[in-house]
Enzyme design. Sequence first.
Site, PDB file in Angstrom:
ATOM      1  N   GLN A  12       0.840  -1.192   0.000  1.00 33.96           N
ATOM      2  CA  GLN A  12       0.000   0.000   0.000  1.00 33.96           C
ATOM      3  C   GLN A  12       0.877   1.245   0.000  1.00 33.96           C
ATOM      4  O   GLN A  12       1.828   1.354   0.758  1.00 33.96           O
ATOM      5  CB  GLN A  12      -0.978   0.005   1.163  1.00 33.96           C
ATOM      6  N   HIS A  36      -2.401  -0.066  -4.090  1.00 37.11           N
ATOM      7  CA  HIS A  36      -3.417   0.475  -3.185  1.00 37.11           C
ATOM      8  C   HIS A  36      -3.830   1.884  -3.616  1.00 37.11           C
ATOM      9  O   HIS A  36      -4.959   2.104  -3.999  1.00 37.11           O
ATOM     10  CB  HIS A  36      -2.943   0.475  -1.721  1.00 37.11           C
ATOM     11  N   ASP A  51      -7.640   1.144  -4.213  1.00 44.97           N
ATOM     12  CA  ASP A  51      -8.719   1.347  -3.248  1.00 44.97           C
ATOM     13  C   ASP A  51      -9.279   2.750  -3.442  1.00 44.97           C
ATOM     14  O   ASP A  51      -8.549   3.734  -3.371  1.00 44.97           O
ATOM     15  CB  ASP A  51      -8.176   1.186  -1.824  1.00 44.97           C
ATOM     16  N   GLU A  56     -11.087  -1.777  -5.159  1.00 42.61           N
ATOM     17  CA  GLU A  56     -11.628  -1.981  -3.816  1.00 42.61           C
ATOM     18  C   GLU A  56     -12.574  -0.857  -3.426  1.00 42.61           C
ATOM     19  O   GLU A  56     -12.290   0.312  -3.640  1.00 42.61           O
ATOM     20  CB  GLU A  56     -10.480  -2.053  -2.811  1.00 42.61           C
ATOM     21  N   ASP A  88     -15.043  -3.951   0.773  1.00 43.45           N
ATOM     22  CA  ASP A  88     -14.354  -3.342   1.908  1.00 43.45           C
ATOM     23  C   ASP A  88     -15.391  -2.710   2.828  1.00 43.45           C
ATOM     24  O   ASP A  88     -15.675  -3.216   3.904  1.00 43.45           O
ATOM     25  CB  ASP A  88     -13.339  -2.314   1.420  1.00 43.45           C
ATOM     26  N   GLN A 145     -12.152  -8.308   1.400  1.00 46.80           N
ATOM     27  CA  GLN A 145     -11.075  -8.021   2.325  1.00 46.80           C
ATOM     28  C   GLN A 145     -11.469  -8.497   3.722  1.00 46.80           C
ATOM     29  O   GLN A 145     -12.518  -8.109   4.236  1.00 46.80           O
ATOM     30  CB  GLN A 145     -10.715  -6.537   2.409  1.00 46.80           C
ATOM     31  N   LYS A 183     -10.687  -7.747   7.079  1.00 47.79           N
ATOM     32  CA  LYS A 183     -10.019  -6.661   7.804  1.00 47.79           C
ATOM     33  C   LYS A 183      -9.753  -7.131   9.230  1.00 47.79           C
ATOM     34  O   LYS A 183     -10.593  -7.008  10.114  1.00 47.79           O
ATOM     35  CB  LYS A 183     -10.866  -5.398   7.762  1.00 47.79           C
TER      36      LYS A 183
END
Length: 425
Positions: free
Chosen positions: A175, A197, A237, A274, A308, A330, A332
């Site tokens: 990321q 990312h 993302d 994402e 997400d 994802q 998390k």
Amino acid sequence: MSVRIESIRAIPTVSGFFFDDQRAIKAGATQEGFDYRGDPQTPGFRRIREAGEALSVELELSTGAVATGDCCAVQYSGAGGRDPLFRAEKYRPTVEGPVASALTGRDAGEFLANATLLEEMSDEEGDRLHTAIRYGVSQALLDAAALATGTTMTDVLADAYDVEPATEPIPVFGQSGDERRANAEKMLLKGVPVLPHGLFNSVEKVGEQGEQLVEYVAWLSERASRFDGHEPRFHVDVYGILGEVFGPPYDRDEVVDYFASLQEAARPYPLQVEGPMDEGSREAQIRAMATLRDGLSEANVAVDIVADEWCNTFDDVQAFVDAEAADVVQVKTPDLGGIHRSAEAVLACRGTETRAYLGGTCNETDVSARACAHVALATRAAQVLAKPGMGFDEGFMVVTNEMRRTLARRGRVTGEGETEVVADD
């Protein structure tokens, strides 16, 4: 003779990044240098950007060994149905009080039983323990079980769920933070399998019509083409911002054409996006994601979408998988609570069309990141996040090296003693 948990202590520590008030940022808070100007909008925040906090948990075992885990929470705490902002000093008494009372004296080798007990506990007010507490203490329980049994945390998890661990490193996802070009260059130089990312968390960064995201993906493809033999997967993302740019319904021609332009910009590399939108609830998010996925499929647009927002708990992951609302979910890790719940969420994707990305947050610590590397290996996740921090290099080092050391310890090495970094499908 079994190894017992003798005592538990908690130490306020720092995390690898910051807490950010996502609601205020999405509402147009002005970034001033590294900080943000304006008033916070999410309860618990004193300012829009705050220094991240963690709570280190140490379990002293009857052998004298000490197991460690770190309680930490995601960068965007309090957003998308998550638990409130985590303050280390506030929650320290809970760990050293009711949690310690419940776990002291228990067999350290019984990881799953101990983690399940923790998951079902309540705090002094009768509320379920904050996800960060369950996350950090369960890491320490996992470490304790590995110490007690003389194995790795990977083996403890694999034995608990009767699965065969990976024999090669899981593809790492880097990321970039806001240094999306410089850090992408670093990732290409280091041969990172999944990147970058991008942190496209505002309309200003994505573009009023999404044009800046397309331009960035095209730039990324051109840069990647300079590295012969490296075939990365692109993953960006957008924090729901495309939903603000286009709005529903998401299967209409305008939206599908935009994703087709992203696919063209990424060629010849695969692309996954994402959090394309944030619809305000799990049910609405699933409907919107499924609509977009169907629209892309019907138009033969090969861009994968990643769940997400509103995909926080194990039940959330299961709901997205059951609805076939995403190509990738994802997991998390801090939001699922106990680290074993992250393992269960990854395993829930087995036998489905949905891949599991073992993610988390830049706001974790080196301790939690290393624990997650073991979850990834044990469950054969599709990819694992490089964390903590947004500088990329440090997180990539922490996660990659933990996997390589673990594979070497388990006797799974190739060539001249160097673990081979390839995707494990």
